[in-house]
Design a protein around this motif. Structure first.
Motif, mmCIF file in Angstrom:
data_model
loop_
_atom_site.group_PDB
_atom_site.id
_atom_site.type_symbol
_atom_site.label_atom_id
_atom_site.label_comp_id
_atom_site.label_asym_id
_atom_site.label_seq_id
_atom_site.Cartn_x
_atom_site.Cartn_y
_atom_site.Cartn_z
ATOM 1 N N ALA A 645 1.043 -0.905 -0.634
ATOM 2 C CA ALA A 645 -0.447 -0.086 0.014
ATOM 3 C C ALA A 645 0.647 1.621 -0.203
ATOM 4 O O ALA A 645 0.299 2.513 -0.619
ATOM 5 C CB ALA A 645 -0.982 0.380 1.330
ATOM 6 N N ARG A 646 2.255 0.847 0.466
ATOM 7 C CA ARG A 646 3.285 1.987 0.203
ATOM 8 C C ARG A 646 3.798 2.620 -0.414
ATOM 9 O O ARG A 646 4.174 4.324 -1.018
ATOM 10 C CB ARG A 646 4.144 2.186 1.414
ATOM 11 C CG ARG A 646 3.310 2.044 2.505
ATOM 12 C CD ARG A 646 4.842 1.335 3.829
ATOM 13 N NE ARG A 646 5.303 0.457 3.733
ATOM 14 C CZ ARG A 646 5.994 -0.213 4.343
ATOM 15 N NH1 ARG A 646 6.935 0.431 5.005
ATOM 16 N NH2 ARG A 646 6.631 -1.954 4.244
ATOM 17 N N ALA A 647 3.711 1.550 -1.621
ATOM 18 C CA ALA A 647 4.297 1.662 -2.786
ATOM 19 C C ALA A 647 3.066 2.113 -3.774
ATOM 20 O O ALA A 647 2.909 1.956 -5.322
ATOM 21 C CB ALA A 647 5.149 0.479 -3.423
ATOM 22 N N GLN A 648 1.863 2.718 -3.279
ATOM 23 C CA GLN A 648 0.725 2.688 -4.641
ATOM 24 C C GLN A 648 0.406 4.103 -5.617
ATOM 25 O O GLN A 648 1.693 4.980 -4.764
ATOM 26 C CB GLN A 648 -0.567 2.703 -4.089
ATOM 27 C CG GLN A 648 -0.905 1.039 -3.841
ATOM 28 C CD GLN A 648 -2.264 0.961 -2.807
ATOM 29 O OE1 GLN A 648 -2.703 2.103 -3.102
ATOM 30 N NE2 GLN A 648 -3.407 0.050 -3.290
ATOM 31 N N VAL A 649 0.486 4.363 -6.888
ATOM 32 C CA VAL A 649 0.536 5.704 -7.516
ATOM 33 C C VAL A 649 -0.996 5.973 -7.292
ATOM 34 O O VAL A 649 -1.678 5.012 -7.827
ATOM 35 C CB VAL A 649 0.916 5.422 -8.797
ATOM 36 C CG1 VAL A 649 0.944 6.594 -9.296
ATOM 37 C CG2 VAL A 649 2.666 4.598 -8.303
ATOM 38 N N GLN A 650 -0.736 7.300 -7.262
ATOM 39 C CA GLN A 650 -2.450 7.969 -7.072
ATOM 40 C C GLN A 650 -2.733 8.226 -8.497
ATOM 41 O O GLN A 650 -2.215 9.006 -9.152
ATOM 42 C CB GLN A 650 -3.384 9.404 -6.561
ATOM 43 C CG GLN A 650 -4.018 9.564 -6.154
ATOM 44 C CD GLN A 650 -4.412 10.561 -5.476
ATOM 45 O OE1 GLN A 650 -3.338 11.120 -4.398
ATOM 46 N NE2 GLN A 650 -5.150 11.235 -4.959
ATOM 47 N N PHE A 651 -3.976 8.096 -9.726
ATOM 48 C CA PHE A 651 -3.914 8.423 -10.423
ATOM 49 C C PHE A 651 -5.559 9.425 -9.850
ATOM 50 O O PHE A 651 -6.618 7.919 -10.348
ATOM 51 C CB PHE A 651 -4.630 7.630 -11.062
ATOM 52 C CG PHE A 651 -3.157 6.844 -12.104
ATOM 53 C CD1 PHE A 651 -2.972 7.757 -12.881
ATOM 54 C CD2 PHE A 651 -2.473 5.397 -11.982
ATOM 55 C CE1 PHE A 651 -1.524 7.407 -13.525
ATOM 56 C CE2 PHE A 651 -1.539 5.922 -12.309
ATOM 57 C CZ PHE A 651 -0.638 6.049 -13.547
ATOM 58 N N GLY A 652 -5.816 10.504 -10.131
ATOM 59 C CA GLY A 652 -7.172 11.063 -9.377
ATOM 60 C C GLY A 652 -7.549 10.396 -8.415
ATOM 61 O O GLY A 652 -6.639 10.756 -7.792
ATOM 62 N N ASN A 653 -8.954 9.758 -8.284
ATOM 63 C CA ASN A 653 -8.872 9.422 -6.542
ATOM 64 C C ASN A 653 -8.745 7.780 -6.407
ATOM 65 O O ASN A 653 -9.165 6.882 -5.887
ATOM 66 C CB ASN A 653 -10.348 9.962 -6.742
ATOM 67 C CG ASN A 653 -11.082 10.782 -6.579
ATOM 68 O OD1 ASN A 653 -9.849 12.369 -5.438
ATOM 69 N ND2 ASN A 653 -11.919 11.574 -7.113
ATOM 70 N N GLN A 654 -7.822 7.405 -7.698
ATOM 71 C CA GLN A 654 -7.219 6.204 -7.488
ATOM 72 C C GLN A 654 -6.067 5.427 -6.928
ATOM 73 O O GLN A 654 -5.513 6.259 -7.649
ATOM 74 C CB GLN A 654 -8.505 4.878 -8.732
ATOM 75 C CG GLN A 654 -8.245 3.399 -8.701
ATOM 76 C CD GLN A 654 -8.576 2.571 -10.027
ATOM 77 O OE1 GLN A 654 -8.541 4.076 -11.107
ATOM 78 N NE2 GLN A 654 -8.443 1.725 -10.555
ATOM 79 N N PHE A 655 -6.013 4.370 -6.586
ATOM 80 C CA PHE A 655 -4.697 4.310 -6.300
ATOM 81 C C PHE A 655 -4.179 3.234 -7.101
ATOM 82 O O PHE A 655 -4.835 2.299 -6.467
ATOM 83 C CB PHE A 655 -4.409 3.786 -4.332
ATOM 84 C CG PHE A 655 -4.190 5.623 -3.667
ATOM 85 C CD1 PHE A 655 -3.246 5.929 -3.417
ATOM 86 C CD2 PHE A 655 -5.322 5.807 -3.188
ATOM 87 C CE1 PHE A 655 -3.300 7.427 -2.924
ATOM 88 C CE2 PHE A 655 -5.732 7.862 -3.268
ATOM 89 C CZ PHE A 655 -4.456 7.919 -2.563
ATOM 90 N N VAL A 656 -3.596 2.513 -7.671
ATOM 91 C CA VAL A 656 -2.780 1.737 -8.191
ATOM 92 C C VAL A 656 -1.952 0.871 -7.439
ATOM 93 O O VAL A 656 -0.967 1.906 -7.331
ATOM 94 C CB VAL A 656 -3.232 2.442 -9.778
ATOM 95 C CG1 VAL A 656 -2.597 0.744 -10.409
ATOM 96 C CG2 VAL A 656 -3.926 2.872 -10.458
ATOM 97 N N THR A 657 -1.842 -0.403 -7.587
ATOM 98 C CA THR A 657 -0.750 -0.975 -6.559
ATOM 99 C C THR A 657 0.415 -1.239 -8.386
ATOM 100 O O THR A 657 0.070 -1.081 -9.108
ATOM 101 C CB THR A 657 -0.979 -2.200 -6.333
ATOM 102 O OG1 THR A 657 -2.158 -2.373 -5.269
ATOM 103 C CG2 THR A 657 0.237 -3.128 -6.177
ATOM 104 N N THR A 658 1.747 -0.825 -7.629
ATOM 105 C CA THR A 658 2.452 -0.962 -8.438
ATOM 106 C C THR A 658 3.789 -2.377 -8.789
ATOM 107 O O THR A 658 2.499 -3.298 -7.843
ATOM 108 C CB THR A 658 3.649 0.163 -8.348
ATOM 109 O OG1 THR A 658 3.554 -0.143 -6.823
ATOM 110 C CG2 THR A 658 2.929 1.564 -8.271
#
Length: 995
Positions: A645-658
């Protein structure tokens, strides 16, 4: 019944009944003139017919001919021929003809080489064989211990823990971070480099040393090239016992007791009180009234027992041996124990008129390992000696400080760390001697090596480390397993050309090895209950499961040609082509050739009668290339890890797992070691004294190493790649002598001596991203990320990297404010190497190496009537050890911080207040002389139903003479002594029975 059926099936498949009815066989055995030793590779010919055969390793032969009366002749270079006349052969019948050849030249026995055997007199490579009667005696847990100090150029390094990891260096290391361990071949089964997997101790512990018949060490490229990519660091071939004609039952038993012979010198309780009062008066309230040596409390006398039972027997064409073994050995530190139950089976048979040799070997082992909890030895060294282990309330005394070391007795009582391992190794080999061409044979060899182990760790929530870290207790289990399979098919053709006194031996074949490793386990912390211990997992705050599977494959083609021309000019040619899955598509295959020449000067006509004292003289030269692919799988390919969860990337209101790729070098290449060896074999007075001399050089290029990369590249800070080259040069001398042969009074004394030196130099590296060719290594305790060794061109690998301490007139390190600025710091203590008026990293210099300059070994064996005695001594000179115990707690500031720890007595000499981790003071000369074992025995013969009983007593580690102040001057491969397992002296008593 089974054997008879097998004969019939194979015979039906290969020959017709009609052909058998029209022919008969001549069988027999070729031996030495006394009938005691078989002679392999003798040419047996039926005169006037052209039929013939080559005798096998056991001296036996089989010839198929039509009915008639014949003269049969046996010949072998180096022997006078022998003939049998009037040999009558009938249709479907068998006639016997045995031959006894008298030696006309020096015979030195045979040695096992890759895919066959070779007579010692014909060897062109550097090969040494150690037999059972030459093995080290005493408590032996693994096979490496049997040859410690016995072979020139072979360094065996143990960690002192019973069953613990051992490392072997054959002529020095050829790599920086790939494995430098030799390849072990056990009864035709090549193991993974490093020995395979275990629960944490030496993976070679699965072999019962009592089952081993001999160990052969292949040292130069000529001898090892047949093993290609795995031979750069030498090959060690272990041959186990296989039975003999007749029947025999043997039983060996021994008991042992071990006690610690020394340890790090720390302050006594009174010295500790005085030091705290003077240098940390704020901690006086933490002093107690006790006088405790915590190392004595965690150490003990380690008792052990070892039992081996074997049944062996057979007849001339069938041999078997079945063995059982049991070992139970305590360590000298509480919590340490190793148990082993082993079994072994060998069965050999000859079928189809002795043309088909079948050999089957099976080994199975179960090991149990108990481990001393990590940190116990260190905390026992440092714990407050004025405080008794238990409080008045009966609880363990502990500091009220989360950063303080825990009570070592509490750790032993609360933490469990256990391992269980299973391993099975099997080999089935079929060798068929073809009837249409004497000397031609084909061999199919199939083998497997299966192992799995489980290591379980449990620390309850009440254990100090769990409390201070807020883990709340944890339990973990790691369960690695491996399956290795080997399939080899090869042919051999050997033939004597009598008219030219020439022998030709050709071998060629293919090999495939598959390896699969499966590592799975779990970790849980924040346990809701401690009641299940290591036997289950209750509800926990953190549960983590993992599984990792990797596979590798090695496919090979190999060929070897040995020529003995006029019985004195020797030529050996070898080539192997290996394809490894560990490299990328462009670099998967490597070709590894070798060539060797030998000249038996002693057999030159012009040498006859010139030097009667000289009984053997042979010169040798070899050149070859070996590879190294002993590094992790998939280094050429990126693996992908899913971020948390600490490495997720935010696209708008959504957090995407890397998903991030690992660092990889798709162009990674084989390490390649090129070797040259110059040698001579000598014998004096009918080989009463023999000597072997070798000089060699080895150069390794394309070193594989885990190095830093330029920032912003490869999505990682480090990558496995090829970085440079190194070389090793050395000299070896081995002497064996019958000093006193059996005299009229029955006294005999034989001995051997070996000496070797190896100089290792790193030639160049490319430390990408560091700005200069220098990589720090050799992590130590003290400070954060501290390293005491360096990789730097022009220096031995892992040279110590220190500041030169300024000394007074007596040679003692100074600790004074020499520049009168009010503080004692590096400017006062160390030599300013570049005269820039400051002390920094640029003033550190290379200072000695952990590798010995010379290694010496000596063995003496004496007997008088029914008494025998033997001893082995070993010496290293020029090796250095970094005393990390002294550097870590050899300063008075260690008494501060609210939990004073005990200090090394070195502080009484140096008076260091602040730690001086990088001072050359702590790099100590660790040269030593050690008597490894002393054995006395007495043999009783033919008493009641017992053929022979030998009673013996052994002392191991009899004495060690050294100036080194730490635990052990051998201190591992990297020469860093950081609370290593203590050295012990072992007393063994036992008996060997033969029924």
């Amino acid at each position: 019944m089974l054997r008879t059926g097998l004969k019939g099936l194979i015979a039906l498949a290969l020959v017709s009944g009609t052909a058998l009815a029209q022919t008969g066989t001549i069988t027999g055995r070729v031996t030495t003139s006394d009938g005691q030793q078989p002679i392999p590779r003798a040419q047996v010919t039926v005169l006037g017919v052209g039929a013939g055969a080559i005798s096998r390793d056991d001296g036996q032969f089989t010839i198929v001919v039509r009915p008639g009366t014949y003269t049969v002749r046996a010949s072998r270079i180096g022997f006078a021929p022998d003939s049998a006349r009037g040999v009558i052969v009938t249709a479907g019948g068998n006639s016997n003809a045995d031959f006894h050849l008298k030696a006309t030249a020096v015979q030195l026995g045979t040695v096992v080489v890759g895919y066959g055997t070779q007579e010692e007199r014909d060897k062109t490579g550097s090969i040494e064989k150690v037999t059972e009667k030459e093995f080290n005696t005493g408590r032996m847990v693994s096979p490496e211990q049997l040859i410690q100090g016995k072979v020139a150029g072979v360094q065996v390094i143990e960690n002192n823990e019973p069953g613990g990891g051992l490392s072997i260096r054959v002529r020095g290391g050829t790599s920086v971070s790939s494995s430098n361990e030799p390849l072990f071949v056990i009864d035709n089964v090549p193991l993974q480099v490093g020995g395979g997997i275990s629960s944490g101790r030496n993976p070679l512990n699965f072999i019962n040393p009592d089952d081993i018949e001999n160990i052969t060490v292949l040292k130069d490229a000529s001898a090892t090239a047949i093993y290609g990519s795995r031979g750069a660091n030498g090959v060690i071939i272990v041959t186990t016992k296989q039975g003999a004609a007749g029947s025999q039952v043997t039983y060996s038993t021994s008991i042992s007791s071990s006690r610690v012979t020394g340890g790090p010198d720390v302050l006594s309780a009174d010295q500790f009180r005085a030091a705290v009062t003077k240098y940390a008066p704020e901690s006086v309230s933490l002093l107690g009234a006790g006088n405790v040596n915590y190392r004595d409390l965690v150490q003990r006398n380690g008792f052990g027992q070892d039992h081996s039972l074997a049944f062996a027997g057979g007849r001339s064409d069938m041999l078997y041996r079945f063995s059982l073994g049991y070992l139970n050995q305590e360590g000298v530190v509480q919590g340490t124990n190793v148990k082993r139950m082993s079994t072994g089976l060998h069965y050999g048979d000859q079928l189809l008129n002795k043309r088909l040799n079948i050999s089957a070997t099976l080994k199975g082992t179960r090991t149990e390992d108990d481990y001393t909890p990590s940190g116990v030895i260190g905390t026992a060294t440092q714990f407050n000696p004025t405080q008794n282990p238990l409080t008045a309330a009966g609880t363990y005394y502990q500091y009220n400080n989360n950063l303080a070391p825990g009570n070592p007795l509490a750790m032993l009582a609360q933490i469990t760390d256990k391992g269980v391992g299973y391993r099975s190794l099997g080999d089935l080999q079929a060798k068929y001697s073809f009837p249409f061409l004497a000397g031609l044979s084909g061999t199919v060899n199939g083998a497997y090596d299966v192992a799995n182990s489980t290591r379980t760790y449990f620390a309850p929530s009440t254990e100090r480390g769990q409390v201070t870290s807020s883990n709340g207790g944890n339990v973990s289990r790691n369960s690695p397993s491996q399956v290795n399979t080997v399939l080899e098919v090869y042919g051999n053709y050997g033939r004597d050309l009598g008219m030219y006194q020439t022998h030709v031996d050709l071998t060629a074949g293919i090999s495939r090895e598959d390896s699969k490793n499966d590592n799975e386990g779990f970790f849980a912390s924040g346990l809701s209950s401690d009641l299940l211990g290591a036997n289950g997992v209750p509800a926990a705050k953190v549960n983590s499961n993992y599984i990792y599977v990797d596979e590798s494959k090695l496919v090979s083609q190999f060929a070897r040609a040995n020529f003995s021309l006029m019985d004195r000019y020797l030529v050996g040619l070898t080539v192997r082509r290996d394809g490894s899955s560990r490299f990328g598509p462009d670099n998967q295959y490597g070709v590894f050739p070798s060539a060797a020449l030998g000249w038996r000067i002693i057999d030159e006509p012009w040498m006859k009668g010139r030097l009667n004292v000289l009984s053997d003289l042979k010169l040798r030269y070899s050149y070859g290339v070996n590879g190294n692919q002993a590094f992790g799988n998939y280094a050429a390919y990126s693996s992908y890890g899913i971020g948390d969860a600490r490495a997720q990337v935010q696209f708008g209101n959504q957090f995407v797992t890397t998903i991030r790729p690992s660092a990889a070098d798709p162009g990674i290449r084989w390490e390649q070691t090129t070797s040259n060896d110059f040698g001579a074999d000598l014998g004096f007075w009918d080989n009463r004294i023999t000597a072997t001399v070798d000089g060699y050089n080895k150069k390794t290029k394309d070193l594989i190493f885990y190095v830093p990369v330029a920032a912003g590249t490869n999505l990682s800070n480090f990558v496995t790649t090829n970085i440079g080259s190194m070389k090793n040069t050395g000299f070896e001398l081995g002497i064996a002598a019958d000093i006193i042969r059996n005299s009229n009074k029955g006294f005999a004394w034989s001995g051997n001596f070996n000496a070797s030196t190896n100089t290792n130099t790193l030639l160049h590296i490319n430390a990408v991203g560091t700005g200069k060719e220098q990589i720090l290594t050799g992590g130590i305790a003290g400070g954060v990320g501290s390293n005491i060794e360096v990789l730097q061109p022009g220096l031995p690998v892992n040279s110590f990297f220190v500041y030169k301490h300024i000394r007074d007139g007596s040679g003692n390190p100074i600790y004074t404010d020499t520049n009168k600025d009010g503080t004692i710091n590096e400017q006062d203590l160390y030599v300013d190497q570049n005269n820039d008026k400051q002390i920094n990293q640029d003033d550190r210099v290379a200072f000695h190496s952990p590798q010995p300059k010379w290694i010496f070994g000596h063995t003496s064996n004496m007997s008088w009537r029914d008494f025998d005695a033997s001893t082995t001594l070993r010496a290293y000179t020029g090796n250095y050890v970094y005393n990390n115990v002294a550097s870590n707690i050899g300063n008075y500031n260690a008494l501060k911080g609210g939990f004073p720890v005990n200090l090394s007595t070195s502080v009484l000499k140096t008076n260091f207040v602040n730690p001086q981790y990088f001072s050359d003071v702590y790099v100590e000369d660790a040269s030593f002389v050690r008597m490894d074992n002393l054995t006395l025995g007495y043999t009783l013969r033919n008493r009641y139903s017992v053929k022979q009983v030998r009673l013996f007593g052994t002392i191991q580690n009899v004495f060690t003479h050294t100036k080194y102040s730490g635990v052990d001057p051998t201190a591992g491969l990297n020469g860093i002594d950081n609370n290593i397992y203590p050295r012990s002296r072992t007393f063994v008593g036992g008996a060997n029975f033969t029924f």
